[in-house]
Scaffold this active site. Sequence first.
Site, PDB file in Angstrom:
ATOM      1  N   ASP A  20       1.209   3.272   9.607  1.00 29.41           N
ATOM      2  CA  ASP A  20       1.243   1.825   9.389  1.00 29.41           C
ATOM      3  C   ASP A  20       2.379   1.157  10.145  1.00 29.41           C
ATOM      4  OD1 ASP A  20      -0.872   2.305   7.716  1.00 29.41           O
ATOM      5  OD2 ASP A  20      -0.144   1.011   6.118  1.00 29.41           O
ATOM      6  N   CYS A  42       0.702   9.957   4.387  1.00 26.66           N
ATOM      7  CA  CYS A  42       0.975   8.533   4.571  1.00 26.66           C
ATOM      8  C   CYS A  42      -0.083   7.642   3.936  1.00 26.66           C
ATOM      9  CB  CYS A  42       1.215   8.232   6.039  1.00 26.66           C
ATOM     10  SG  CYS A  42       2.817   8.907   6.577  1.00 26.66           S
ATOM     11  N   ASP A  43       0.101   6.344   4.107  1.00 23.15           N
ATOM     12  CA  ASP A  43      -0.452   5.308   3.237  1.00 23.15           C
ATOM     13  C   ASP A  43      -1.913   5.452   2.809  1.00 23.15           C
ATOM     14  OD1 ASP A  43       1.911   4.491   4.627  1.00 23.15           O
ATOM     15  OD2 ASP A  43       1.603   2.482   3.872  1.00 23.15           O
ATOM     16  N   LYS A  44      -2.861   5.457   3.748  1.00 19.13           N
ATOM     17  CA  LYS A  44      -4.278   5.477   3.382  1.00 19.13           C
ATOM     18  C   LYS A  44      -4.796   6.897   3.227  1.00 19.13           C
ATOM     19  CE  LYS A  44      -3.350   1.422   3.835  1.00 19.13           C
ATOM     20  NZ  LYS A  44      -2.095   1.786   4.486  1.00 19.13           N
ATOM     21  N   CYS A  66       8.168   7.371   5.257  1.00 17.26           N
ATOM     22  CA  CYS A  66       9.381   6.539   5.296  1.00 17.26           C
ATOM     23  C   CYS A  66      10.083   6.520   3.945  1.00 17.26           C
ATOM     24  CB  CYS A  66       9.032   5.140   5.774  1.00 17.26           C
ATOM     25  SG  CYS A  66       8.454   5.109   7.488  1.00 17.26           S
ATOM     26  N   GLU A 108      -1.397  -5.257   6.609  1.00 17.37           N
ATOM     27  CA  GLU A 108      -0.061  -5.369   6.035  1.00 17.37           C
ATOM     28  C   GLU A 108       0.781  -6.247   6.947  1.00 17.37           C
ATOM     29  OE1 GLU A 108       0.772  -1.197   3.665  1.00 17.37           O
ATOM     30  OE2 GLU A 108       1.664  -1.501   5.627  1.00 17.37           O
ATOM     31  N   SER A 158       3.466  -4.826   3.181  1.00 18.27           N
ATOM     32  CA  SER A 158       3.862  -3.422   3.215  1.00 18.27           C
ATOM     33  C   SER A 158       4.639  -3.055   1.958  1.00 18.27           C
ATOM     34  CB  SER A 158       4.732  -3.175   4.456  1.00 18.27           C
ATOM     35  OG  SER A 158       5.398  -1.946   4.365  1.00 18.27           O
TER      36      SER A 158
END
Length: 551
Positions: free
Chosen positions: A78, A119-121, A191, A442, A468
């Site tokens: 992202d 990570c995110d998704k 992160c 985001e 985000s």
Amino acid sequence: MKSDAIKHGAGNAPHRALYHALGMTKEELDRPLIGIVSSYNEIVPGHMNIDKITEAVRLGVAMAGGTPIVFPAIAVCDGIAMGHEGMKYSLITRDLIADSTEAMVRAHGFDALVMIPNCDKNVPGLLMAAARLNIPTIFVSGGPMMAGHVDGHKTSLSSMFEAVGAYSAGKCTEKKLTEYECKSCPTCGSCSGMYTANSMNCLTEVLGMGLRGNGTIPAVYSARIELAKHAGMKVMELWEKNIRPRDIMTEKAFMNALTVDMALGCSTNSMLHLPAIAHECEIDINLDIANEISSKTPNLCHLAPAGRTYMEELDEAGGVYAVMNELNKKGLLNTDCITATGKTVAENIAGAINLDHNVIRPIDNPFSETGGIAVLRGNLAPDGCVVKRSAVSEKMLRHEGPARVFESEEEAQAAINAGLINPGDVVVIRYEGPKGGPGMREMLNPTSAIMGMGLGESVALITDGRFSGATRGASIGHVSPEAASGGPIGIVREGDIISIDIPENRLEIKISDEEYAERMKNFVPKLKPLSGYLKRYAAAVSSGATGAILN
């Protein structure tokens, strides 16, 4: 074994021939086939170490008597996708990941699975797939990044984005900006703050789909490799006992996840992902449930971007289990839920000690008596919108100001960079929702620029897109219905007074009922010409209020 249907008997000799083509022995074929879904790639910092995690899982599976077989899942960074067309392709990968994993598993008849996201998704996409497939499954993530250090202070990716804002405002030199660039993200891993990736990896632990430390052990620690080996071994126990994802991800487990979400101060994106995962389990989670839980759940953690502590410190303080144990002191959790450990929540968290009260506040001394996320409603968001309350300055919990209206993130960013946003303004960014974006980008750039310019305690941002997990300040996302679906955010005009009342869960445009009705009657949404996967996604995606699931 499920895989017997494609391994045994004369009729399956062609299948066995292809297994032999893989170099697989009869001894391996006589064991359960364990699919290892590896999200390793060389473009996402949170995934560059997953090859090591994958090898550790393979060892664990083999040690416990299974045959490990690796296949891939995609992942988008992202941070790298942020601020340009690439961000339209972030959220939509959640469903690509779920669909492609489902296809691979169904096509090849695996007996059980180990999912390795980070990570995110990637995390929610694989949890969605696990729920659909419903064969014994365990998760082990790649782990969080260590915090950076600049001028004796710990830093993270959000520090980097805010430094750009400060540079644009003339408050940061080019030399200092370069120092942030080189020091803010010092290791592999997701992160280092309580952003979306770490939020979802922690909530995976709470749901019961990962072992202790899944969300918090840093990516560079050898303990992460040990965790991966244990996950590989544990999946064999889950297979032997036939404990499956829907046995673990029950309605009570989702209530636990929402509760810990509020205590940790997780990313607002959890309000997209938890409903989508629950949907795959045939469980309904709506935004009203989130507010109900938030109203009785104290916020115990202020990790970056809300505060100055990071994932490594949460791990040292006792991790997710220590947070859960604090919450359980007031009976806020369902402790009889079975988990991927083979034990109940109560058994898992027994003896989990809070080792640092500065990182995890005791239950009787929270940061606030209510949770880290708030869902607002009102004539500007009839179906709801979301804000990370724990990352909002006290001065901005209630705010009224004139709307500054922009039809895209790019328009808003240009105005911010040009110094055209004033203290008191409410920046409205629309046509960035699931359908209108499409992909619900985001928007860390505008929020970070506002903070970096010193406007974080005087300017609010609202959008039908999303922010985000690294965002802080009065940033209100997921405004539903979105503009592209005829939502009232589409009728806001430059200078309209917007009223934000986070304690009362309200978001309003202050015009008369008659004016409101007239504008809605005449409103025609602006639709963008689309092609490819974005066109198909926009046609199928639901509202952000229901998790942006595909119909």
